[in-house]
Write a protein that holds these residues in place. Structure first.
Motif, mmCIF file in Angstrom:
data_model
loop_
_atom_site.group_PDB
_atom_site.id
_atom_site.type_symbol
_atom_site.label_atom_id
_atom_site.label_comp_id
_atom_site.label_asym_id
_atom_site.label_seq_id
_atom_site.Cartn_x
_atom_site.Cartn_y
_atom_site.Cartn_z
ATOM 1 N N GLY A 1 -2.257 5.533 16.194
ATOM 2 C CA GLY A 1 -2.170 5.557 17.650
ATOM 3 C C GLY A 1 -2.314 4.192 18.301
ATOM 4 N N THR A 2 -3.176 3.329 17.757
ATOM 5 C CA THR A 2 -3.359 1.994 18.314
ATOM 6 C C THR A 2 -2.073 1.186 18.212
ATOM 7 N N THR A 3 -1.402 1.274 17.085
ATOM 8 C CA THR A 3 -0.129 0.559 16.906
ATOM 9 C C THR A 3 0.937 1.127 17.834
ATOM 10 N N ILE A 4 1.012 2.441 17.928
ATOM 11 C CA ILE A 4 2.010 3.072 18.798
ATOM 12 C C ILE A 4 1.794 2.658 20.250
ATOM 13 N N SER A 5 0.537 2.625 20.691
ATOM 14 C CA SER A 5 0.261 2.246 22.076
ATOM 15 C C SER A 5 0.514 0.760 22.326
ATOM 16 N N SER A 6 0.598 -0.045 21.258
ATOM 17 C CA SER A 6 0.873 -1.477 21.435
ATOM 18 C C SER A 6 2.359 -1.792 21.513
ATOM 19 N N ILE A 7 3.223 -0.778 21.345
ATOM 20 C CA ILE A 7 4.667 -1.002 21.445
ATOM 21 C C ILE A 7 5.006 -1.332 22.893
ATOM 22 N N ASN A 8 5.764 -2.403 23.083
ATOM 23 C CA ASN A 8 6.178 -2.836 24.414
ATOM 24 C C ASN A 8 7.063 -1.748 25.042
ATOM 25 N N PRO A 9 6.602 -1.077 26.124
ATOM 26 C CA PRO A 9 7.353 0.037 26.701
ATOM 27 C C PRO A 9 8.774 -0.336 27.136
ATOM 28 N N SER A 10 8.966 -1.539 27.628
ATOM 29 C CA SER A 10 10.305 -1.925 28.086
ATOM 30 C C SER A 10 11.237 -2.260 26.929
ATOM 31 N N ARG A 11 10.700 -2.321 25.701
ATOM 32 C CA ARG A 11 11.523 -2.666 24.539
ATOM 33 C C ARG A 11 11.661 -1.499 23.546
ATOM 34 N N ILE B 1 5.753 8.848 16.874
ATOM 35 C CA ILE B 1 6.841 9.170 15.956
ATOM 36 C C ILE B 1 6.763 10.660 15.663
ATOM 37 N N TYR B 2 7.918 11.329 15.775
ATOM 38 C CA TYR B 2 7.971 12.778 15.626
ATOM 39 C C TYR B 2 8.974 13.188 14.561
ATOM 40 N N ARG B 3 8.773 14.410 14.047
ATOM 41 C CA ARG B 3 9.724 15.041 13.140
ATOM 42 C C ARG B 3 10.158 16.361 13.755
ATOM 43 N N PHE B 4 11.480 16.568 13.789
ATOM 44 C CA PHE B 4 12.075 17.785 14.345
ATOM 45 C C PHE B 4 12.959 18.406 13.270
ATOM 46 N N VAL C 1 6.714 18.108 15.216
ATOM 47 C CA VAL C 1 5.460 17.613 14.663
ATOM 48 C C VAL C 1 5.318 16.123 14.961
ATOM 49 N N LYS C 2 4.169 15.768 15.532
ATOM 50 C CA LYS C 2 3.858 14.360 15.756
ATOM 51 C C LYS C 2 3.261 13.808 14.470
ATOM 52 N N LEU C 3 3.884 12.766 13.928
ATOM 53 C CA LEU C 3 3.459 12.186 12.659
ATOM 54 C C LEU C 3 2.483 11.029 12.826
ATOM 55 N N SER C 4 2.491 10.385 13.973
ATOM 56 C CA SER C 4 1.850 9.078 14.137
ATOM 57 C C SER C 4 0.453 9.094 14.758
ATOM 58 N N ASP C 5 -0.229 10.219 14.766
ATOM 59 C CA ASP C 5 -1.580 10.249 15.347
ATOM 60 C C ASP C 5 -2.517 9.238 14.699
ATOM 61 N N ARG C 6 -2.380 9.030 13.394
ATOM 62 C CA ARG C 6 -3.273 8.124 12.661
ATOM 63 C C ARG C 6 -3.062 6.658 13.015
ATOM 64 N N ASP D 1 5.641 6.567 4.651
ATOM 65 C CA ASP D 1 5.897 7.055 3.298
ATOM 66 C C ASP D 1 5.715 8.567 3.353
ATOM 67 N N TYR D 2 6.828 9.287 3.444
ATOM 68 C CA TYR D 2 6.721 10.729 3.640
ATOM 69 C C TYR D 2 6.342 11.461 2.357
ATOM 70 N N ARG D 3 6.533 10.869 1.209
ATOM 71 C CA ARG D 3 6.107 11.533 -0.028
ATOM 72 C C ARG D 3 4.578 11.583 -0.096
ATOM 73 N N ASN D 4 3.918 10.484 0.293
ATOM 74 C CA ASN D 4 2.462 10.399 0.228
ATOM 75 C C ASN D 4 1.790 10.591 1.581
ATOM 76 N N ASP D 5 2.585 10.872 2.608
ATOM 77 C CA ASP D 5 2.080 11.078 3.958
ATOM 78 C C ASP D 5 1.144 9.938 4.384
#
Length: 170
Positions: free
Chosen positions: A42-52, A25-28, A35-40, A86-90
């Motif tokens: 990463g396991t969840t992001i990598s579990s996203i079904n690529p075809s979906r 997930i990024y912010r432009f 800025v990449k927001l989702s480094d923390r 939650d972008y207020r509390n990052d």
């Protein structure tokens, strides 16, 4: 370069755009600094079904200062998890909200009502039902550290967790 993989993942938040790319997930904000927001998470992001990925859905829940992104994880065919930023509390949360699409509505007084549609074409309103109505939620913890050297069951009446609002400190 970084590119968006789902047009329904794009939301305008605080003068910038937040969206889902292949690796997170990024912010432009219009500058060369993306800025990449989702480094923390990463396991969840990598579990996203690529075809979906293209079917990811999002909403900007302004009154709660949250960006919600529903995705299909762990080989699922339909969106079965919602990533909450939650972008207020990052900070991030993971919800088991199976939203296929989101709808944000405001009444004449600018009060937000957030709805989602699931894979069975059922419409739900967030914050209605399945809550504690303001009363305390009872819970229990089973641990080996309290009374570590004994085999007796111990009840703890109060547990305090001292932390900041970043989930990684828990």
């Amino acid at each position: 370069g970084v590119g968006c993989v789902s047009n329904a993942s794009i939301q305008k938040v605080r003068g910038g755009l937040i969206f889902l790319a292949e690796d997170g997930i990024y912010r432009f904000d219009g500058t060369p600094n993306i800025v990449k927001l989702s480094d923390r998470i990463g396991t969840t992001i990598s579990s996203i079904n690529p075809s979906r990925r293209r079917l990811a859905a999002s909403v900007h829940w302004r009154s709660k200062n949250c960006y919600l992104l529903s995705v299909a994880v762990d080989g699922a065919h339909d969106n079965n998890r919602t990533i909450v930023y939650d972008y207020r509390n990052d900070s991030f949360w993971l919800w088991d909200v199976p939203a296929r699409t989101w709808l944000l509505d405001e009444d004449a007084s600018d009060n937000e009502r957030l709805y989602f549609l699931n894979q069975n074409a059922q419409v739900y309103e967030m914050g209605v039902g399945n809550h504690d109505h303001g009363s305390a939620i009872s819970s229990h913890i089973l641990t080996q550290r309290i009374g570590e050297n004994s085999n007796t069951k111990t009840t703890v009446r109060q547990v305090e967790i001292l932390t900041d609002n970043h989930t990684s400190s828990l």
